[in-house]
Write a protein that holds these residues in place. Structure first.
Motif: not given
Length: 453
Positions: A312, A314, A316, A324-325, A327-328, A331-332, A354, A356
């Protein structure tokens, strides 16, 4: 008279290359790592997905899904620009085979600007799907194991945008030029353009700062700010005379000028503008001695602990806190790999904040022997990010806007995975060649001959 044409480009060339061109399989090495990599993909998946993005209405036919996906992969695998990619594609038969060509082509597959439209049409969601396909191909070909995606490392870096180092004098001069050009296009009256004083003052600001003459520097900056403010107010007074088609552009330009001139007065304001053409740029400090501030977008990276395979990637915008990032990103990663993360090795910037359920391993807590071994794996991610910046295109993003940054970040992760897959095929072919070379010597020994038979 003009010189005669080169004979090698006339009759000999016509005999060598027929109209259809020679078949690629007749003269390329089918054991090449790029050929093996191309054969490991399920290209029919790209065709189905690409067909769904277009309507059945008339018009020119678009390129095939394999060609589009192949060009995007090759660009980020070899760190090429759009223009250079098309040039190399014509000269490299292995690039053509990777994109699905059966015969050697002498023309580029498309105009370099068409890659822009392809990226916009696919979007961030399409790039996530492309990363999922690359991961599935790596699992099916044996490059990585699916269970390795349960133990991952997470880190963040800065993907710098394609902007110059922001200085007030340079931005004020660019704002003045933009206001003048717009007013000329709109055929508005301009009392004074400051085309002579503006560039000269902008140069003097840097000289005063170098000589540590800060009073003169601030005086010159106030003059530059006054030039831009007068042009902005003049545009506001004549806003009713602007053509209707350009009215929205004029309002955006006025809002941009107000925002930038306001941040010069209040130095403590947040959400600053560091570039006029790229307004979604964040000033990020990563504690580097050689580069105190970086101007770009924060990018989160999730990779496997065992092989460093990206699961993954990504962007931000807004420079959020790393915790804060988390968990996202996890998940991805679970959606792409179909495996729920079990252990996550992170640095201290991901502590707390978090939700998780995975085991988050970092310094500052009591760790078992196995957890310490997993935490040592995380240090390898720093070298991996360095390779993505030096060997890939993560060092600088040339795509504009938030969407451009998100697309570029995912494509950089895809390029990193493809380089690892190509290295896997190189190692495998080398291993097979060594085995074939050593087989005759092994069979000469009676004991080995008896075992072999």
């Amino acid at each position: 008279m003009k010189p005669k044409p080169d004979p090698s480009l006339l009759g000999a060339q016509a005999k060598l290359f027929e109209d259809s061109g020679p078949a690629l399989v007749d003269f390329i090495n089918m054991k090449n790592s790029l050929v093996r990599l191309a054969d490991s993909f399920q290209w029919e998946i790209f065709e189905d997905h690409w067909r769904g993005l277009f309507s059945t209405a008339g018009g020119p036919m678009a390129n095939s899904g394999r060609r589009v996906a192949g060009l995007l992969m090759l660009k980020h695998m070899e760190a090429l620009s759009d223009e250079r990619l098309m040039q190399v594609w014509v000269m490299n038969p292995y690039f053509q085979y990777f994109c699905g060509e059966t015969h050697f082509q002498h023309r580029s597959p498309a105009d370099p600007t068409s890659l822009i439209r392809w990226r916009k049409r696919l979007g961030e969601e399409g790039m996530e799907w492309l990363l999922t396909t690359v991961v599935e191909s790596a699992v099916s070909s044996g490059v990585v194991e699916r269970r390795d995606s349960a133990d991952v490392c997470v880190d963040s870096t800065v993907m710098e945008k394609n902007i110059a180092y922001p200085t007030d004098s340079a931005l004020l001069e660019k704002l003045r030029v933009r206001l003048v050009e717009f007013m000329k296009r709109s055929e508005l009256k301009i009392r004074q353009t400051y085309s002579r004083q503006g560039p000269r003052l902008s140069q003097q600001v840097g000289r005063f700062a170098h000589a540590k003459q800060y009073k003169r520097m601030r005086r010159a900056l106030r003059k530059l700010r006054g030039f831009a403010g007068r042009l902005q107010r003049e545009l506001e007074r004549q806003l009713a005379q602007v053509p209707e088609a350009m009215r929205e552009e004029a309002q955006d330009l006025i809002a941009l000028s107000r925002r930038f001139l306001g941040q010069l007065k209040d130095r403590k304001t947040k959400n600053k503008i560091y570039s006029l053409h790229e307004q979604h740029v964040d000033c990020i400090s990563k504690g580097k001695a050689r580069k105190r501030y970086e101007f770009g977008t924060k990018v989160g990276i999730v990779c496997t602990q065992k092989d460093g395979f990206v699961t993954e990637m990504r962007s931000y915008p807004g420079n959020p806190y790393d915790g804060h990032t988390l968990d996202d990103m996890l998940e991805q990663s679970e959606i792409i790999c179909s495996v729920k993360p079990r252990t996550v090795a992170v640095d201290l910037s991901y502590r707390g904040r978090h939700d998780t359920k995975a085991d988050v391993i970092h310094r500052g807590r009591k760790l078992t022997k196995r957890q310490k071994a997993r935490l040592r794996r995380r240090s390898g991610q720093e070298a991996m990010i360095g390779h993505m910046k030096n060997d890939g295109l993560l060092e600088r993003c040339h795509l504009t806007g938030k969407e451009g940054g998100a697309i570029h970040a995912i494509l950089c992760g895809i390029g990193h995975n493809l380089r690892k897959m190509r290295a896997y095929w190189v190692r495998l072919l080398l291993f097979l060649w060594i085995c074939l070379q050593s087989l005759p010597r092994m069979l000469t020994k009676p004991q080995m001959r008896q075992v072999w038979t």
